[in-house]
Scaffold this motif. Structure first.
Motif, PDB file in Angstrom:
ATOM      1  N   HIS A 299     -33.205 -12.120  44.373  1.00  0.00           N
ATOM      2  CA  HIS A 299     -32.935 -11.624  43.235  1.00  0.00           C
ATOM      3  C   HIS A 299     -31.825 -11.269  42.897  1.00  0.00           C
ATOM      4  O   HIS A 299     -30.747 -10.904  44.563  1.00  0.00           O
ATOM      5  N   VAL A 300     -30.453 -10.891  42.312  1.00  0.00           N
ATOM      6  CA  VAL A 300     -28.488 -10.679  42.477  1.00  0.00           C
ATOM      7  C   VAL A 300     -28.724  -9.911  41.018  1.00  0.00           C
ATOM      8  O   VAL A 300     -29.127 -10.238  40.575  1.00  0.00           O
ATOM      9  N   ALA A 301     -27.883  -8.501  41.465  1.00  0.00           N
ATOM     10  CA  ALA A 301     -28.307  -7.538  40.265  1.00  0.00           C
ATOM     11  C   ALA A 301     -29.991  -7.280  40.158  1.00  0.00           C
ATOM     12  O   ALA A 301     -30.113  -7.321  41.032  1.00  0.00           O
ATOM     13  N   PHE A 302     -30.100  -7.389  38.730  1.00  0.00           N
ATOM     14  CA  PHE A 302     -31.597  -7.174  38.869  1.00  0.00           C
ATOM     15  C   PHE A 302     -32.096  -7.940  38.228  1.00  0.00           C
ATOM     16  O   PHE A 302     -33.011  -8.252  36.767  1.00  0.00           O
ATOM     17  N   ASN A 303     -31.621  -9.178  38.674  1.00  0.00           N
ATOM     18  CA  ASN A 303     -31.781 -10.605  37.928  1.00  0.00           C
ATOM     19  C   ASN A 303     -33.106 -11.282  38.410  1.00  0.00           C
ATOM     20  O   ASN A 303     -32.934 -11.955  39.505  1.00  0.00           O
ATOM     21  N   GLU A 304     -34.770 -10.942  37.900  1.00  0.00           N
ATOM     22  CA  GLU A 304     -35.620 -11.115  39.474  1.00  0.00           C
ATOM     23  C   GLU A 304     -35.570 -12.767  38.845  1.00  0.00           C
ATOM     24  O   GLU A 304     -35.543 -13.492  38.157  1.00  0.00           O
ATOM     25  N   PRO A 305     -36.948 -13.233  39.998  1.00  0.00           N
ATOM     26  CA  PRO A 305     -36.644 -14.848  40.261  1.00  0.00           C
ATOM     27  C   PRO A 305     -37.836 -14.676  38.292  1.00  0.00           C
ATOM     28  O   PRO A 305     -38.477 -14.028  38.228  1.00  0.00           O
ATOM     29  N   GLY A 306     -37.223 -16.301  37.839  1.00  0.00           N
ATOM     30  CA  GLY A 306     -37.670 -16.677  36.649  1.00  0.00           C
ATOM     31  C   GLY A 306     -36.848 -16.341  35.524  1.00  0.00           C
ATOM     32  O   GLY A 306     -36.577 -16.621  33.799  1.00  0.00           O
ATOM     33  N   SER A 307     -35.872 -15.780  35.954  1.00  0.00           N
ATOM     34  CA  SER A 307     -34.606 -14.871  35.400  1.00  0.00           C
ATOM     35  C   SER A 307     -33.770 -15.831  34.150  1.00  0.00           C
ATOM     36  O   SER A 307     -33.283 -17.489  34.944  1.00  0.00           O
ATOM     37  N   SER A 308     -33.319 -16.189  33.202  1.00  0.00           N
ATOM     38  CA  SER A 308     -32.300 -17.082  32.964  1.00  0.00           C
ATOM     39  C   SER A 308     -31.056 -17.498  33.568  1.00  0.00           C
ATOM     40  O   SER A 308     -30.056 -16.450  33.310  1.00  0.00           O
ATOM     41  N   LEU A 309     -30.480 -18.504  33.977  1.00  0.00           N
ATOM     42  CA  LEU A 309     -29.807 -19.436  34.380  1.00  0.00           C
ATOM     43  C   LEU A 309     -28.361 -19.037  33.931  1.00  0.00           C
ATOM     44  O   LEU A 309     -27.556 -18.696  34.235  1.00  0.00           O
ATOM     45  N   ALA A 310     -29.131 -18.821  32.488  1.00  0.00           N
ATOM     46  CA  ALA A 310     -27.591 -18.711  31.033  1.00  0.00           C
ATOM     47  C   ALA A 310     -27.666 -17.598  30.723  1.00  0.00           C
ATOM     48  O   ALA A 310     -26.465 -16.716  29.811  1.00  0.00           O
ATOM     49  N   SER A 311     -28.274 -16.051  31.752  1.00  0.00           N
ATOM     50  CA  SER A 311     -28.622 -15.274  30.763  1.00  0.00           C
ATOM     51  C   SER A 311     -27.129 -14.053  31.092  1.00  0.00           C
ATOM     52  O   SER A 311     -26.579 -14.025  31.841  1.00  0.00           O
TER      53      SER A 311
ATOM     54  N   LYS B 262     -34.515  -4.891  31.842  1.00  0.00           N
ATOM     55  CA  LYS B 262     -35.117  -6.227  32.485  1.00  0.00           C
ATOM     56  C   LYS B 262     -36.294  -5.401  33.355  1.00  0.00           C
ATOM     57  O   LYS B 262     -35.845  -4.455  33.449  1.00  0.00           O
ATOM     58  N   THR B 263     -37.520  -6.145  33.574  1.00  0.00           N
ATOM     59  CA  THR B 263     -38.512  -6.028  33.769  1.00  0.00           C
ATOM     60  C   THR B 263     -38.549  -5.622  35.536  1.00  0.00           C
ATOM     61  O   THR B 263     -38.448  -6.964  36.040  1.00  0.00           O
ATOM     62  N   LEU B 264     -38.575  -4.793  36.359  1.00  0.00           N
ATOM     63  CA  LEU B 264     -38.433  -4.679  37.880  1.00  0.00           C
ATOM     64  C   LEU B 264     -39.755  -4.932  38.601  1.00  0.00           C
ATOM     65  O   LEU B 264     -40.665  -5.311  38.711  1.00  0.00           O
ATOM     66  N   THR B 265     -39.787  -6.227  39.335  1.00  0.00           N
ATOM     67  CA  THR B 265     -40.709  -6.425  39.962  1.00  0.00           C
ATOM     68  C   THR B 265     -41.505  -5.272  41.010  1.00  0.00           C
ATOM     69  O   THR B 265     -40.743  -5.052  41.523  1.00  0.00           O
ATOM     70  N   ARG B 266     -42.767  -5.702  40.910  1.00  0.00           N
ATOM     71  CA  ARG B 266     -43.007  -4.978  42.424  1.00  0.00           C
ATOM     72  C   ARG B 266     -42.584  -4.839  44.083  1.00  0.00           C
ATOM     73  O   ARG B 266     -42.259  -3.906  44.473  1.00  0.00           O
ATOM     74  N   GLN B 267     -42.442  -6.328  43.764  1.00  0.00           N
ATOM     75  CA  GLN B 267     -41.530  -6.687  45.415  1.00  0.00           C
ATOM     76  C   GLN B 267     -40.023  -5.931  45.028  1.00  0.00           C
ATOM     77  O   GLN B 267     -39.578  -4.822  46.536  1.00  0.00           O
ATOM     78  N   THR B 268     -38.985  -5.892  44.122  1.00  0.00           N
ATOM     79  CA  THR B 268     -37.991  -5.435  44.171  1.00  0.00           C
ATOM     80  C   THR B 268     -38.216  -3.326  44.082  1.00  0.00           C
ATOM     81  O   THR B 268     -38.155  -2.562  44.908  1.00  0.00           O
ATOM     82  N   ARG B 269     -39.461  -3.104  43.538  1.00  0.00           N
ATOM     83  CA  ARG B 269     -39.778  -1.977  43.278  1.00  0.00           C
ATOM     84  C   ARG B 269     -39.869  -1.126  45.007  1.00  0.00           C
ATOM     85  O   ARG B 269     -39.591   0.143  45.269  1.00  0.00           O
ATOM     86  N   GLU B 270     -40.774  -2.230  45.325  1.00  0.00           N
ATOM     87  CA  GLU B 270     -41.144  -1.130  46.435  1.00  0.00           C
ATOM     88  C   GLU B 270     -40.085  -1.203  47.594  1.00  0.00           C
ATOM     89  O   GLU B 270     -39.807  -0.340  48.956  1.00  0.00           O
ATOM     90  N   ASP B 271     -39.219  -2.083  47.453  1.00  0.00           N
ATOM     91  CA  ASP B 271     -37.793  -2.617  48.543  1.00  0.00           C
ATOM     92  C   ASP B 271     -36.737  -0.905  48.142  1.00  0.00           C
ATOM     93  O   ASP B 271     -36.338  -0.856  48.995  1.00  0.00           O
TER      94      ASP B 271
ATOM     95  N   THR C  32     -29.571  -4.394  33.291  1.00  0.00           N
ATOM     96  CA  THR C  32     -28.532  -5.281  34.281  1.00  0.00           C
ATOM     97  C   THR C  32     -27.656  -6.491  33.663  1.00  0.00           C
ATOM     98  O   THR C  32     -27.876  -7.571  32.798  1.00  0.00           O
ATOM     99  N   GLN C  33     -25.911  -6.951  34.681  1.00  0.00           N
ATOM    100  CA  GLN C  33     -25.933  -8.189  34.061  1.00  0.00           C
ATOM    101  C   GLN C  33     -26.252  -9.378  34.458  1.00  0.00           C
ATOM    102  O   GLN C  33     -26.824  -9.264  35.508  1.00  0.00           O
ATOM    103  N   GLY C  34     -26.470 -10.149  33.408  1.00  0.00           N
ATOM    104  CA  GLY C  34     -27.551 -11.109  33.263  1.00  0.00           C
ATOM    105  C   GLY C  34     -26.085 -12.048  34.441  1.00  0.00           C
ATOM    106  O   GLY C  34     -25.033 -12.318  34.937  1.00  0.00           O
ATOM    107  N   LEU C  35     -27.221 -13.528  35.052  1.00  0.00           N
ATOM    108  CA  LEU C  35     -26.234 -14.713  35.731  1.00  0.00           C
ATOM    109  C   LEU C  35     -25.160 -15.078  35.502  1.00  0.00           C
ATOM    110  O   LEU C  35     -24.750 -15.193  35.920  1.00  0.00           O
ATOM    111  N   ALA C  36     -25.376 -15.517  33.912  1.00  0.00           N
ATOM    112  CA  ALA C  36     -23.848 -16.144  33.277  1.00  0.00           C
ATOM    113  C   ALA C  36     -22.753 -15.207  33.599  1.00  0.00           C
ATOM    114  O   ALA C  36     -21.207 -15.669  33.224  1.00  0.00           O
TER     115      ALA C  36
END
Length: 260
Positions: free
Chosen positions: A137-149, A154-163, A181-185
């Protein structure tokens, strides 16, 4: 995409030098500020250059990548407070020059739209600092985020919260589940992206970022489509790169006038 493999302390100096060159050439530049561990060395170096060499941020505007939803205004891990502590209070930003998305708004979609408008109103971001998560992820654009977002909740993944639990005394339950979060776009609209990663824990994410297919499963891979990306990594983070020797050779042969 340029990949620079260097010792950890050198990475912060390289990123800070890029920021300094931009600000000295363009005193009213717009910066994008990231939180997390990766940019701390950059902020230390910028604060040193401000104190010792007169690097001024008096006319610079800055925008944060993201913010937790619901953390109290005085919470030490609220990203606005982290940025204030790590960089804003250590240099001469003008009052109000550093902005972040409003994670305490009663209208979160409206706050996201307003944030996009604020970035657009100053002509966009000139140089955006980035880190990368272990899951890409970059910013908080978790896996599955739209590349045009664009900027959104966003809802944070458990992995990000653990990190990130290390910033909350190791207590996962204290890490918010949502963020703005800023989106990927949005990130891709910045004119220069500078991403830093250190440690073996980031090696797979860096490998996917640089050499993997572009995929929403590894959101950072969208950066492959940006015309000016600098990836700064130490040996450990570069350990999965198949073309690491080539990246080293390329950087060693780079003309001095090119900069980052």
């Amino acid at each position: 995409m340029e990949v620079v493999i260097a010792p950890g302390p050198e990475l912060g100096r390289l990123a800070a030098a890029a920021v300094e060159q931009l600000v000295r050439e363009q005193p009213d530049a717009v910066l994008g500020l990231a939180t997390g561990s990766s940019p701390l060395a950059v902020y230390d170096e910028l604060a040193r250059r401000h104190a010792e060499h007169g690097l001024s941020f008096a006319r610079v505007r800055a925008f944060m990548l993201d913010e937790y939803v619901g953390l109290a205004a005085d919470h030490p891990e609220r990203y606005r407070n982290v940025i204030e502590k790590e960089i804003a209070s250590r240099v001469d930003f003008a009052p109000g020059a550093v902005q972040g998305p409003d994670g305490l708004s009663d209208d979160l979609p409206g706050a996201c739209a307003a944030y996009e408008d604020a970035i657009a109103s100053v002509g966009g971001i000139d140089l955006q600092l980035l880190g990368i998560g272990t899951d890409g992820h970059v910013a908080f654009n978790e896996p599955g985020s739209s590349l045009a977002s664009r900027t959104r909740i966003k809802t944070l993944t458990r992995q990000t919260r653990e990190d990130n639990a290390r910033f909350f005394g190791g207590d996962l339950d204290q890490v918010p589940q949502h963020c703005l979060t800023q989106g990927l776009a949005t990130i891709m609209s910045a004119r220069h992206l500078v991403l830093l990663a250190t440690g073996r824990g980031k090696a797979e994410a860096v490998h996917q970022l640089v050499e993997g297919p572009v995929s929403a499963m590894w959101p950072a891979t969208i950066l492959q489509h940006h015309p000016h990306v600098t990836v700064l990594v130490d040996d450990a983070a570069a350990s999965r790169l198949q073309l690491a020797d080539y990246y080293r050779e390329t950087y060693a042969a780079k003309p001095d006038w090119q900069g980052l």
